[in-house]
Every structure is written in structure tokens, then in C-alpha cells.
Scaffold this active site. Structure first.
Site, PDB file in Angstrom:
ATOM      1  N   LYS A 143       3.261  -4.057   6.038  1.00 21.01           N
ATOM      2  CA  LYS A 143       3.440  -4.052   4.580  1.00 21.01           C
ATOM      3  C   LYS A 143       4.901  -3.820   4.192  1.00 21.01           C
ATOM      4  O   LYS A 143       5.376  -4.338   3.179  1.00 21.01           O
ATOM      5  CB  LYS A 143       2.514  -3.014   3.936  1.00 21.01           C
TER       6      LYS A 143
ATOM      7  N   HIS B 180     -12.912   2.786   3.292  1.00 20.99           N
ATOM      8  CA  HIS B 180     -12.094   3.906   2.846  1.00 20.99           C
ATOM      9  C   HIS B 180     -13.023   5.038   2.404  1.00 20.99           C
ATOM     10  O   HIS B 180     -14.229   4.866   2.298  1.00 20.99           O
ATOM     11  CB  HIS B 180     -11.185   3.468   1.688  1.00 20.99           C
TER      12      HIS B 180
ATOM     13  N   SER C   1       0.838  -1.188   0.000  1.00 21.98           N
ATOM     14  CA  SER C   1       0.000   0.000   0.000  1.00 21.98           C
ATOM     15  C   SER C   1       0.879   1.247   0.000  1.00 21.98           C
ATOM     16  O   SER C   1       2.017   1.215   0.480  1.00 21.98           O
ATOM     17  CB  SER C   1      -0.853  -0.021   1.261  1.00 21.98           C
ATOM     18  N   SER C   2       0.319   2.356  -0.466  1.00 22.48           N
ATOM     19  CA  SER C   2       1.098   3.598  -0.498  1.00 22.48           C
ATOM     20  C   SER C   2       1.331   4.161   0.908  1.00 22.48           C
ATOM     21  O   SER C   2       2.108   5.094   1.067  1.00 22.48           O
ATOM     22  CB  SER C   2       0.400   4.633  -1.380  1.00 22.48           C
ATOM     23  N   CYS C   3       0.679   3.592   1.929  1.00 23.86           N
ATOM     24  CA  CYS C   3       0.905   4.122   3.286  1.00 23.86           C
ATOM     25  C   CYS C   3       2.219   3.636   3.892  1.00 23.86           C
ATOM     26  O   CYS C   3       2.547   3.994   5.018  1.00 23.86           O
ATOM     27  CB  CYS C   3      -0.263   3.810   4.194  1.00 23.86           C
TER      28      CYS C   3
ATOM     29  N   TYR D 107      -0.322  -1.097  10.147  1.00 24.71           N
ATOM     30  CA  TYR D 107      -0.522  -1.693   8.820  1.00 24.71           C
ATOM     31  C   TYR D 107       0.706  -1.450   7.946  1.00 24.71           C
ATOM     32  O   TYR D 107       1.195  -2.360   7.255  1.00 24.71           O
ATOM     33  CB  TYR D 107      -1.767  -1.048   8.196  1.00 24.71           C
TER      34      TYR D 107
HETATM   35  P1  GDP Z   1      -6.225   6.970   4.357  1.00 21.61           P
HETATM   36  O1  GDP Z   1      -5.926   7.225   2.901  1.00 21.61           O
HETATM   37  O2  GDP Z   1      -5.410   5.876   4.946  1.00 21.61           O
HETATM   38  O3  GDP Z   1      -6.156   8.230   5.164  1.00 21.61           O
HETATM   39  O4  GDP Z   1      -7.694   6.365   4.464  1.00 21.61           O
HETATM   40  P2  GDP Z   1      -9.205   6.793   4.125  1.00 21.61           P
HETATM   41  O5  GDP Z   1      -9.538   6.430   2.723  1.00 21.61           O
HETATM   42  O6  GDP Z   1     -10.043   6.154   5.182  1.00 21.61           O
HETATM   43  O7  GDP Z   1      -9.305   8.369   4.330  1.00 21.61           O
HETATM   44  C1  GDP Z   1      -8.784   9.295   3.429  1.00 21.61           C
HETATM   45  C2  GDP Z   1      -9.180  10.692   3.809  1.00 21.61           C
HETATM   46  O8  GDP Z   1     -10.583  10.888   3.570  1.00 21.61           O
HETATM   47  C3  GDP Z   1      -8.952  11.078   5.280  1.00 21.61           C
HETATM   48  O9  GDP Z   1      -8.505  12.421   5.329  1.00 21.61           O
HETATM   49  C4  GDP Z   1     -10.370  10.985   5.863  1.00 21.61           C
HETATM   50  O10 GDP Z   1     -10.555  11.797   7.009  1.00 21.61           O
HETATM   51  C5  GDP Z   1     -11.190  11.501   4.682  1.00 21.61           C
HETATM   52  N1  GDP Z   1     -12.616  11.155   4.736  1.00 21.61           N
HETATM   53  C6  GDP Z   1     -13.641  12.029   4.523  1.00 21.61           C
HETATM   54  N2  GDP Z   1     -14.831  11.433   4.698  1.00 21.61           N
HETATM   55  C7  GDP Z   1     -14.566  10.130   4.994  1.00 21.61           C
HETATM   56  C8  GDP Z   1     -15.397   9.013   5.280  1.00 21.61           C
HETATM   57  O11 GDP Z   1     -16.621   9.087   5.313  1.00 21.61           O
HETATM   58  N3  GDP Z   1     -14.769   7.811   5.516  1.00 21.61           N
HETATM   59  C9  GDP Z   1     -13.400   7.699   5.482  1.00 21.61           C
HETATM   60  N4  GDP Z   1     -12.848   6.482   5.705  1.00 21.61           N
HETATM   61  N5  GDP Z   1     -12.592   8.746   5.252  1.00 21.61           N
HETATM   62  C10 GDP Z   1     -13.164   9.951   5.010  1.00 21.61           C
END
Ligand code: GDP
Length: 313
Positions: A141, A180, A108-110, A137
Site C-alpha cells: 500500500k 476483520h 489503509s491506516s496500516c 500488505y
Molecule cells: P488489524 O486492525 O489489522 O489488527 O486487524 P483486525 O481487524 O483483524 O484486528 C483488530 C484487533 O481486534 C486485533 O487486536 C485482534 O486481535 C482483535 N480481535 C478480537 N477478536 C477478533 C476476531 O474475532 N477477529 C479478528 N480479525 N480480530 C479480532
């Protein structure tokens, strides 16, 4: 890869594994081996080793992982590090022990430092501290990359790691606590539209930048690199373009036809400020992401309408 080769896809019930199976089938591969969780527990070393010894697949795609969005990663921290390490160790060492020479393992890119320069090049790995919300995580990875690298160095195997950016598509998780951002926004926009709500709640500040790729583009990369016999260092797989979470929400509401506003919930974390991969290495090998974001969101939404929406209240 011979069309009759035996190919094991671990994690075939997940979004990534099911996309790889679809892509292999459409390419004429017939001998695809899969196991459900009930049939094979990937956390059980003995069971995994016995299975690989008995089946001896020619190729292995590791798409099995414990995955989730920012909240889930941050809450189930022990589960994320333990389960991902175990799955990788069991499958990678098990593959080596069973004499399997070719595998692709997905990360993953994280894995990259929280504040590294953008777009992120592969060489930035381990150059600084990780983002805290998904550190467990990410550590697992990174261990997966190092397992592959070091089995190759010590034993001459062909174990390749790929680091996809944020993925979405058919088979995604729509449970709001674990999902996500993209599937979460699809579901929230759909529900807000049906309920005639005034606003769609977006977590965080809306300012973080993310890159989104349809899972079918990743599946094509996996199969192409296996077919090419690519045996080099780990590679980033992404679209090369990012956008803010606010811009993403605007795209989603356009596709779904929700007319209301966006409302930011600042009690939720932003996570890393930007994650955009430099994908020039993968591009130079002849692969490029093809599915435009808007087309991809529409495709994910049709899958949601067929498979998820009927089960919602
Ligand atoms: P990340 O890429 O590991 O940070 O994972 P996410 O896909 O869960 O979140 C990406 C970004 O989207 C973060 O800044 C979250 O706060 C934002 N975000 C906005 N609304 C939502 C939501 O409803 N669900 C999630 N999971 N993230 C959200």
C-alpha cells in the site's frame, strides 16, 4: 466530474467498490464501468492494459485489493504483497498508458509505523518500523502511494491516494479466519445468541485501540474529492475517534442483544497497539464522517441478517 463521464470502479464486488458504485449511482452518475474477476483478472498486466486502452474511462477508482484481518494478513503474507503490488502496478501504469488523468487509489491506516504518535498524521509515513502482522500488505500500500506521487511528478497526472481507517459495512467478509474484527464480532455475537452460549470469544487482550468507519462515509469522501478535482498529497480518511477492542465488543453485543460475557483468547495476536488517524486535512476540505458507530453496526448487522445468516448452519 460530468454526470455522463465514464467511471471505472475496479473491485466493484468488494465492500468498498460496491459502496462507491452505490454512491455514484445515487449521485446521478450513469456511465459506470465494472468488470467481475472472471471478466478481468487484475493480476494480468496485458489484460488490464488492453481493457483500459479499449475503454479509456475518464475516471478510475481503485478499490480492488487483497484484504483481510490480522490472521489472514499474517498467514498469506506472500499473497498479500504480491497481489496488491500487481493490482496497483497494472492499474496505475495502465491508466497512465491509456491517457487516464484522474484516479483515486485506496490504501489503509496500516501503512504507518507501528509505534507512531497518535492521532496519526500523514507526515508520519516511513518514519519507523511497521507492525509485523501486516507488513507485506502495508509495503504494497505504501508502494501504491509512491506510484501515484511519482507518476504525478514525472507525468503530471492527477493520481490521488486515500488512506481509510478500519472499515465495515454492507458487503463485508464474515468468514472468521479472514475477516476483520468488527464483522467477526457481529457473527460471533449472533451465533452465541442463537446458541445460548455463555460467552463471546474476543481475540487478544481486548486492549488494542482501533477506529472504525462505515464504508459509505469513505465512498462519499472518494466521490467528493474526485468531484473537487483534489490533486494534493495522500490523505487520511477516518472518524477521528477510537475505542478499545473490548469496548467495541460491548457495543456489538448491545446491538445484537447477546446477554453473555466476553472471554479473551490470549493465544491470538493483538497487532498494533493503537491506530487512530488524524483526519484534519480531509476535514478541512469539507468532508467529515457522519455515521455513528452504533448506527453503523446496526446497518452492518441488517446486511448480515439478510445476506450471510441464512447460509450459516
Ligand atoms: P488489524 O486492525 O489489522 O489488527 O486487524 P483486525 O481487524 O483483524 O484486528 C483488530 C484487533 O481486534 C486485533 O487486536 C485482534 O486481535 C482483535 N480481535 C478480537 N477478536 C477478533 C476476531 O474475532 N477477529 C479478528 N480479525 N480480530 C479480532
Amino acid at each position: 466530474m460530468n454526470k455522463a463521464a465514464k467511471i471505472y470502479v475496479a473491485g466493484n464486488r468488494g465492500m468498498v467498490g460496491s459502496a462507491i458504485v452505490r454512491f455514484l449511482r445515487s449521485g446521478g452518475y450513469e456511465n459506470i464501468l465494472t468488470r467481475t474477476h472472471a471478466e478481468l483478472d487484475l493480476l494480468n498486466q496485458e489484460a488490464v492494459h488492453q481493457f483500459l486502452q479499449a475503454e479509456k474511462p475518464d475516471y478510475l477508482f481503485i478499490a480492488a485489493a487483497k484484504v483481510g484481518g490480522i490472521q489472514s494478513n499474517n498467514t498469506y503474507r506472500a499473497d498479500f504483497i504480491y497481489q496488491n503490488l500487481m493490482i496497483e502496478c497494472n492499474l496505475i501504469h495502465g491508466a497512465y498508458a491509456a491517457g487516464i488523468h484522474h484516479l483515486i487509489s485506496l490504501g489503509s491506516s496500516c501503512i504507518y509505523p507501528r509505534d507512531c504518535p497518535q492521532p496519526i498524521k500523514e507526515e508520519y509515513l516511513l518514519s519507523g518500523p511497521l507492525e509485523q502482522t501486516n507488513e507485506p500488505y502495508a509495503i504494497a500500500k505504501i508502494a501504491g502511494i509512491k506510484l501515484c506521487e511519482n507518476y504525478n511528478r514525472q507525468y503530471g497526472t492527477h493520481y490521488v491516494s486515500l488512506m481509510p481507517t478500519n472499515l465495515y459495512g454492507p458487503g463485508d467478509t464474515y468468514d472468521l479466519n479472514n475477516s476483520h474484527v468488527l464483522p467477526a464480532l457481529i457473527r460471533k455475537a449472533h451465533e452465541a445468541k442463537l446458541r445460548n452460549e455463555k460467552a463471546l470469544v474476543v481475540w487478544g487482550s481486548g486492549r488494542p485501540r482501533r477506529e472504525f468507519m462505515h464504508v459509505d462515509d469513505l465512498a462519499r469522501a472518494c466521490v467528493m474529492l474526485m468531484e473537487q478535482g483534489y490533486n494534493g498529497p495522500f490523505l487520511n480518511i477516518g472518524t477521528g475517534t477510537d475505542l478499545t477492542i473490548r469496548e467495541l465488543a460491548e457495543e456489538v453485543i448491545k446491538v445484537i442483544g447477546f446477554q453473555g460475557d466476553l472471554q479473551l483468547d490470549s493465544s491470538k495476536p493483538d497487532g498494533t497497539p493503537q491506530k487512530l488517524l488524524d483526519v484534519s486535512k480531509a476535514n478541512a476540505l469539507g468532508w467529515k464522517a457522519q455515521i455513528e458507530l452504533r448506527t453503523g453496526i446496526a446497518n452492518a448487522y441488517s446486511w448480515f441478517l439478510e445476506h450471510i445468516a441464512p447460509g450459516l448452519k
